[in-house]
Design an enzyme around this catalytic site. Structure first.
Site, mmCIF file in Angstrom:
data_model
loop_
_atom_site.group_PDB
_atom_site.id
_atom_site.type_symbol
_atom_site.label_atom_id
_atom_site.label_comp_id
_atom_site.label_asym_id
_atom_site.label_seq_id
_atom_site.Cartn_x
_atom_site.Cartn_y
_atom_site.Cartn_z
ATOM 1 C CB THR A 1 -39.089 4.355 -7.719
ATOM 2 O OG1 THR A 1 -37.773 3.522 -8.086
ATOM 3 C CG2 THR A 1 -38.719 4.169 -6.228
ATOM 4 C CE1 TYR B 1 -36.889 8.783 -6.407
ATOM 5 C CE2 TYR B 1 -35.928 6.865 -7.179
ATOM 6 C CZ TYR B 1 -36.815 7.634 -7.036
ATOM 7 O OH TYR B 1 -37.779 7.742 -8.023
#
Length: 331
Positions: free
Chosen positions: A117, A141
């Site tokens: 990501t 995250y």
């Protein structure tokens, strides 16, 4: 057909990638615990229901299908939730991936395509963001994804396991054929939330987090990349590794940004009705502008987005929302 293990293959991007794999002549083997995935999204190969943290389960599945590589999507991916429950994210995303990597090592599987990501970069020091940009994630995250990238490097050094880490920007759209699409619960992405606000009898209002950013219209700018293009990038990365390609990280984006208000305007044109909005305070940690420099993926993988236009991406998402709603009514 060459078997490929796809963890998280019942999810939004995973299911689209399974379709791309099947069309390319591979046999996708979906491994998913169905916490966020859907049985109906597994249409191009077998489904094995279980968790990546369960070593005995992994051993059984790998021994049964003998996959030549792994495409790894299985992760928790809600930024807000990760700040409230970091242990859940470290246990699943990091410890679970470690169990998977050890199983791959012990069964002689030497390639992984990893769903990473742009959240590994944190607040951007420059835009567009290239792969050499410093990585300083600002939430658990993003931190878990960065830890897995580092684990991949360590496993390559120790066990000659090659990898590609694909750093997505904002995944959007749906399968152009209408077979699979976005169905998160809860939904946190801008495009489906805005569409839900104008669809049917939902009476929802879209919250816009801030209209005072230093951007042309005051709203955040993001890089929206079509889910089918993401699937294509996974396929190209797999082929690249299987042909002896060198491990590395690749940004996936269109290289152009669209503001929140530009997205809303596009949805209103596609849907033919206004999006009801409410301007609320900024969210902590939201950078004003994020968009990718994806030149490396083009140069090394031969990847170029087929659907770079925001309008086409939104048209596909709108058709999917309408078809998914009709399916729900029939159930």
């Amino acid at each position: 057909m060459t078997p490929i293990l796809v963890t998280g293959g019942a999810g939004y991007i995973g299911s689209q990638t399974c379709k791309a794999l099947a069309l390319a002549g591979y046999q996708p083997i979906t491994l998913d615990n169905l916490v966020y995935g859907h049985r109906w999204a597994v249409r191009w190969g077998p489904l094995e229901v279980g968790d990546i943290a369960d070593r005995a389960f992994l051993d059984r599945v790998i021994a049964q299908y003998r996959p030549e590589a792994v495409i790894h999507f299985a992760a928790y991916a809600y930024v807000g939730e990760s700040t409230q429950h970091p242990g859940r994210y470290y246990r699943n995303n990091v410890a679970g991936t470690l169990t998977l990597l050890e199983a791959m090592r012990d069964h002689g599987i030497g390639q992984m395509v990893f769903s990473s990501t742009c959240a590994t970069y944190g607040n951007p020091q420059r835009t567009p963001i290239d792969e050499d940009h410093p990585q300083h994630p600002i939430n658990p995250y993003g931190a878990t994804k960065l830890m897995v990238e580092r684990m991949l490097g360590d496993f390559e050094a120790a066990h000659e396991m090659r990898w590609a880490a694909l750093r997505y920007f904002n995944a959007a759209g749906a399968d152009p054929d209408g077979e699979v699409g976005e169905a998160h619960d809860p939904e946190t992405h801008l495009i489906p939330l805005a569409m839900q606000a104008v669809h049917g009898d939902t009476q929802q209002v879209l919250k816009v987090f801030g209209d005072d950013y230093p951007t042309p219209d005051g709203s955040c700018i993001r890089d929206y990349v079509h889910v089918s293009d993401l699937a294509d990038a996974h396929l190209k990365s797999l082929d690249f590794l299987r042909n002896g390609g060198k491990s590395g990280a690749f940004n996936l984006g269109t290289g152009r940004g669209a503001s929140v208000f530009e997205v809303i305007d596009c949805i209103e044109r596609v849907a033919g009705r206004p999006v009801p909005i409410e301007i609320v305070a900024r969210r902590a940690g939201d950078p004003p502008v994020l968009f990718a420099d994806a030149e490396k993926a083009r140069r090394v993988l031969g990847w170029t987005p087929r659907y770079p236009a925001l309008t086409e991406t939104i048209e596909h998402a709108w058709r999917w929302l309408q078809s998914a709603s009709q399916l729900d009514k029939q159930r």
